[in-house]
Design a protein around this motif. Structure first.
Motif, PDB file in Angstrom:
ATOM      1  N   LEU A   1       0.839  -1.189   0.000  1.00 41.63           N
ATOM      2  CA  LEU A   1       0.000   0.000   0.000  1.00 41.63           C
ATOM      3  C   LEU A   1       0.878   1.245   0.000  1.00 41.63           C
ATOM      4  O   LEU A   1       1.976   1.249   0.553  1.00 41.63           O
ATOM      5  CB  LEU A   1      -0.902   0.025   1.239  1.00 41.63           C
ATOM      6  CG  LEU A   1      -1.788  -1.195   1.479  1.00 41.63           C
ATOM      7  CD1 LEU A   1      -2.583  -1.012   2.772  1.00 41.63           C
ATOM      8  CD2 LEU A   1      -2.720  -1.435   0.294  1.00 41.63           C
ATOM      9  N   GLY A   2       0.388   2.304  -0.608  1.00 40.78           N
ATOM     10  CA  GLY A   2       1.071   3.590  -0.583  1.00 40.78           C
ATOM     11  C   GLY A   2       0.407   4.526   0.418  1.00 40.78           C
ATOM     12  O   GLY A   2      -0.813   4.515   0.570  1.00 40.78           O
ATOM     13  N   ILE A   3       1.211   5.316   1.115  1.00 41.84           N
ATOM     14  CA  ILE A   3       0.702   6.302   2.068  1.00 41.84           C
ATOM     15  C   ILE A   3       1.301   7.657   1.709  1.00 41.84           C
ATOM     16  O   ILE A   3       2.526   7.805   1.660  1.00 41.84           O
ATOM     17  CB  ILE A   3       1.084   5.958   3.519  1.00 41.84           C
ATOM     18  CG1 ILE A   3       0.701   4.514   3.864  1.00 41.84           C
ATOM     19  CG2 ILE A   3       0.446   6.957   4.474  1.00 41.84           C
ATOM     20  CD1 ILE A   3      -0.771   4.230   3.884  1.00 41.84           C
ATOM     21  N   LEU A   4       0.458   8.647   1.441  1.00 40.26           N
ATOM     22  CA  LEU A   4       0.935   9.992   1.128  1.00 40.26           C
ATOM     23  C   LEU A   4       0.649  10.904   2.312  1.00 40.26           C
ATOM     24  O   LEU A   4      -0.507  11.092   2.708  1.00 40.26           O
ATOM     25  CB  LEU A   4       0.252  10.539  -0.126  1.00 40.26           C
ATOM     26  CG  LEU A   4       0.876  10.087  -1.456  1.00 40.26           C
ATOM     27  CD1 LEU A   4       0.457   8.649  -1.773  1.00 40.26           C
ATOM     28  CD2 LEU A   4       0.462  10.999  -2.592  1.00 40.26           C
ATOM     29  N   ILE A   5       1.718  11.456   2.877  1.00 43.10           N
ATOM     30  CA  ILE A   5       1.634  12.295   4.071  1.00 43.10           C
ATOM     31  C   ILE A   5       2.251  13.660   3.752  1.00 43.10           C
ATOM     32  O   ILE A   5       3.335  13.728   3.169  1.00 43.10           O
ATOM     33  CB  ILE A   5       2.365  11.620   5.244  1.00 43.10           C
ATOM     34  CG1 ILE A   5       1.553  10.406   5.713  1.00 43.10           C
ATOM     35  CG2 ILE A   5       2.600  12.583   6.390  1.00 43.10           C
ATOM     36  CD1 ILE A   5       2.201   9.609   6.821  1.00 43.10           C
TER      37      ILE A   5
ATOM     38  N   PHE B   1       0.411   7.355  11.249  1.00 46.84           N
ATOM     39  CA  PHE B   1       1.105   6.318  10.503  1.00 46.84           C
ATOM     40  C   PHE B   1       1.235   5.049  11.328  1.00 46.84           C
ATOM     41  O   PHE B   1       1.178   3.935  10.794  1.00 46.84           O
ATOM     42  CB  PHE B   1       2.478   6.801  10.055  1.00 46.84           C
ATOM     43  CG  PHE B   1       3.255   5.757   9.296  1.00 46.84           C
ATOM     44  CD1 PHE B   1       2.853   5.351   8.038  1.00 46.84           C
ATOM     45  CD2 PHE B   1       4.365   5.159   9.863  1.00 46.84           C
ATOM     46  CE1 PHE B   1       3.547   4.374   7.346  1.00 46.84           C
ATOM     47  CE2 PHE B   1       5.070   4.179   9.182  1.00 46.84           C
ATOM     48  CZ  PHE B   1       4.654   3.788   7.917  1.00 46.84           C
ATOM     49  N   ARG B   2       1.397   5.189  12.647  1.00 46.37           N
ATOM     50  CA  ARG B   2       1.478   4.003  13.507  1.00 46.37           C
ATOM     51  C   ARG B   2       0.196   3.180  13.378  1.00 46.37           C
ATOM     52  O   ARG B   2       0.243   1.940  13.295  1.00 46.37           O
ATOM     53  CB  ARG B   2       1.714   4.424  14.951  1.00 46.37           C
ATOM     54  CG  ARG B   2       1.800   3.253  15.934  1.00 46.37           C
ATOM     55  CD  ARG B   2       2.955   2.334  15.607  1.00 46.37           C
ATOM     56  NE  ARG B   2       2.972   1.171  16.466  1.00 46.37           N
ATOM     57  CZ  ARG B   2       3.618   1.114  17.622  1.00 46.37           C
ATOM     58  NH1 ARG B   2       4.280   2.180  18.067  1.00 46.37           N
ATOM     59  NH2 ARG B   2       3.609   0.018  18.339  1.00 46.37           N
ATOM     60  N   GLY B   3      -0.942   3.849  13.359  1.00 44.84           N
ATOM     61  CA  GLY B   3      -2.205   3.142  13.184  1.00 44.84           C
ATOM     62  C   GLY B   3      -2.310   2.472  11.832  1.00 44.84           C
ATOM     63  O   GLY B   3      -2.786   1.335  11.705  1.00 44.84           O
ATOM     64  N   MET B   4      -1.843   3.164  10.794  1.00 47.09           N
ATOM     65  CA  MET B   4      -1.861   2.593   9.449  1.00 47.09           C
ATOM     66  C   MET B   4      -0.975   1.349   9.376  1.00 47.09           C
ATOM     67  O   MET B   4      -1.352   0.329   8.799  1.00 47.09           O
ATOM     68  CB  MET B   4      -1.367   3.635   8.438  1.00 47.09           C
ATOM     69  CG  MET B   4      -2.282   4.817   8.253  1.00 47.09           C
ATOM     70  SD  MET B   4      -1.542   6.016   7.107  1.00 47.09           S
ATOM     71  CE  MET B   4      -2.842   7.244   7.033  1.00 47.09           C
TER      72      MET B   4
ATOM     73  N   ALA C   1      -1.996  -2.434   8.461  1.00 48.88           N
ATOM     74  CA  ALA C   1      -1.368  -3.065   7.298  1.00 48.88           C
ATOM     75  C   ALA C   1      -0.746  -4.403   7.683  1.00 48.88           C
ATOM     76  O   ALA C   1      -0.874  -5.401   6.950  1.00 48.88           O
ATOM     77  CB  ALA C   1      -0.310  -2.140   6.706  1.00 48.88           C
ATOM     78  N   GLN C   2      -0.086  -4.453   8.823  1.00 51.72           N
ATOM     79  CA  GLN C   2       0.502  -5.705   9.300  1.00 51.72           C
ATOM     80  C   GLN C   2      -0.580  -6.756   9.533  1.00 51.72           C
ATOM     81  O   GLN C   2      -0.394  -7.940   9.227  1.00 51.72           O
ATOM     82  CB  GLN C   2       1.276  -5.453  10.597  1.00 51.72           C
ATOM     83  CG  GLN C   2       2.575  -4.704  10.413  1.00 51.72           C
ATOM     84  CD  GLN C   2       3.628  -5.534   9.692  1.00 51.72           C
ATOM     85  OE1 GLN C   2       3.780  -6.720   9.951  1.00 51.72           O
ATOM     86  NE2 GLN C   2       4.335  -4.910   8.770  1.00 51.72           N
ATOM     87  N   GLU C   3      -1.693  -6.324  10.056  1.00 49.80           N
ATOM     88  CA  GLU C   3      -2.801  -7.246  10.323  1.00 49.80           C
ATOM     89  C   GLU C   3      -3.289  -7.917   9.041  1.00 49.80           C
ATOM     90  O   GLU C   3      -3.655  -9.096   9.049  1.00 49.80           O
ATOM     91  CB  GLU C   3      -3.949  -6.476  10.991  1.00 49.80           C
ATOM     92  CG  GLU C   3      -5.158  -7.326  11.335  1.00 49.80           C
ATOM     93  CD  GLU C   3      -6.245  -6.522  12.016  1.00 49.80           C
ATOM     94  OE1 GLU C   3      -7.428  -6.769  11.734  1.00 49.80           O
ATOM     95  OE2 GLU C   3      -5.901  -5.646  12.848  1.00 49.80           O
TER      96      GLU C   3
ATOM     97  N   GLU D   1      -6.467   5.820  15.621  1.00 48.07           N
ATOM     98  CA  GLU D   1      -7.645   5.143  15.085  1.00 48.07           C
ATOM     99  C   GLU D   1      -7.983   5.616  13.680  1.00 48.07           C
ATOM    100  O   GLU D   1      -8.474   4.833  12.851  1.00 48.07           O
ATOM    101  CB  GLU D   1      -8.838   5.353  16.019  1.00 48.07           C
ATOM    102  CG  GLU D   1      -8.764   4.580  17.325  1.00 48.07           C
ATOM    103  CD  GLU D   1      -7.828   5.223  18.339  1.00 48.07           C
ATOM    104  OE1 GLU D   1      -7.357   6.359  18.101  1.00 48.07           O
ATOM    105  OE2 GLU D   1      -7.555   4.584  19.389  1.00 48.07           O
ATOM    106  N   ILE D   2      -7.750   6.898  13.387  1.00 49.23           N
ATOM    107  CA  ILE D   2      -7.991   7.399  12.030  1.00 49.23           C
ATOM    108  C   ILE D   2      -7.097   6.657  11.039  1.00 49.23           C
ATOM    109  O   ILE D   2      -7.551   6.210   9.979  1.00 49.23           O
ATOM    110  CB  ILE D   2      -7.741   8.921  11.957  1.00 49.23           C
ATOM    111  CG1 ILE D   2      -8.842   9.674  12.716  1.00 49.23           C
ATOM    112  CG2 ILE D   2      -7.696   9.395  10.505  1.00 49.23           C
ATOM    113  CD1 ILE D   2      -8.600  11.165  12.840  1.00 49.23           C
ATOM    114  N   GLY D   3      -5.810   6.531  11.375  1.00 54.47           N
ATOM    115  CA  GLY D   3      -4.902   5.804  10.492  1.00 54.47           C
ATOM    116  C   GLY D   3      -5.274   4.349  10.358  1.00 54.47           C
ATOM    117  O   GLY D   3      -5.283   3.788   9.253  1.00 54.47           O
TER     118      GLY D   3
END
Length: 339
Positions: free
Chosen positions: A62-66, A78-81, A85-87, A296-298
């Motif tokens: 997955l790509g994440i744009l910050i 990002f920690r939440g994302m 993602a690991q899950e 939680e948002i991430g």
């Protein structure tokens, strides 16, 4: 290092057969499967995401744009994302766009070349030309800490207008009447104007006089902006007793200006921040703030993206998570209590 082509050559099969062995072994004959596995073991081949995704067209990436990776807010998001993602067994490619359009376009093109499965776009508004770029890429996208009312793109955020209202109402409930706000940029429709509009709605609802020229200053959510905005507010409105800052960094900048000016927080001026980033409880005094569920948002954004990738789609197009006020030491009511 051995490649998938080396394995195919040694096993005497096609690359697609290698991929089927890796992704759907039951669909390959026993003889071919055993030849492929022997070749993999002999060559010590470690399949990468692209090789494993040749059949299913999925790289599990997955790509994440910050827009600003140095910001505490995005670190927590990002920690939440990453946990989500690991899950789901995904890898992540992260790009810091620095709110630069060309940099964002370049990042998206690079991610497309790396065959990512989808991406999360954070915080910035989705302008029409951005939407066109998203369409051209043809990749699933979810918005985090931003939204689009014009386009049907799944999003996860808080209700920023209501957060601004609740911030002002909290200060009013503490007995303050001479209240000012350090807002985000007035051209920011996501968190800038929306929080300011909520703040002003609370002032009107409580029938309080509010002169925006004297009671509102703008900044770009950073510490230095908060310091400079507080200096301007204090110069033109020294009788104020409470300030709502649209980010924790700006709130801490405001507190430092008041400290240097000999003004005590919260005894003389109360300060309320926004976000509840890690620095909010590290300051002295500890910052009272409107807390966003940043982690939680991430996390929810990546879960929503997974739902899109699975073909089900999100149950709700625009998801709003709850905010809350975390009381610490920088807001005081008229009776002398600390909130």
């Amino acid at each position: 290092m051995a490649t998938i082509k080396d394995v195919a050559k040694l096993a005497g099969v096609s690359i697609s057969t290698i991929s089927r062995v890796l992704n759907a072994p039951d669909k390959v004959s026993k003889d071919k499967r055993e030849r492929v596995l022997r070749a993999i073991e002999q060559l010590k081949y470690h399949p990468n995401a692209l090789a494993r995704g040749l059949i299913h067209k999925k790289t599990k990436t997955l790509g994440i744009l910050i827009p600003d990776i140095s910001n505490y807010y995005y670190a927590e998001m990002f920690r939440g994302m990453e946990d989500a993602a690991q899950e789901f067994g995904h890898n992540i490619i992260i790009c810091n766009t620095d709110k630069d359009k060309q940099r964002m376009i370049s990042a998206l093109r690079s991610m497309k070349e790396k065959q990512i499965d989808g991406f999360v776009f954070t915080s910035e508004p989705v302008y029409p030309d951005y939407y066109d770029i998203f369409n051209q890429l043809g990749l699933p996208v979810v918005l985090a800490s931003t939204q689009s009312l014009e386009y049907a793109i799944p999003s996860v955020k808080i209700d920023d207008e209501q957060a601004g209202f609740d911030a002002a109402q909290y200060l009013i409930d503490c007995g303050h009447r001479r209240i000012a706000m350090i807002s985000g940029p007035h051209l920011d429709p996501i968190a800038g104007m929306s929080r300011l509009q909520g703040f002003m709605r609370a002032m009107r609802t409580n029938e309080l006089d509010f002169d925006s020229a004297r009671c509102v200053e703008f900044g770009n959510y950073r510490y230095d902006d908060g310091y400079a905005a507080m200096e301007r507010l204090w110069d033109k409105n020294p009788e104020l007793t409470a300030v709502f800052a649209a980010s924790d960094e700006m709130a801490l900048g405001a507190i430092y200006f008041l400290y240097r000016s000999g003004v005590r927080v919260p005894d003389e001026v109360s300060i309320l921040g926004m976000d509840n980033t890690r620095i909010a409880c590290m300051s002295l005094p500890r910052l009272t703030t409107v807390a966003q569920p940043i982690y939680e948002i991430g996390y929810k954004a990546v879960r929503t993206l997974q739902e899109v990738l699975d073909g089900a789609g999100p149950a709700t197009l625009r998801t709003y998570l709850s905010h809350q006020i975390v009381a610490r030491d920088t807001v005081k009511n008229v009776n002398g209590e600390i909130f």
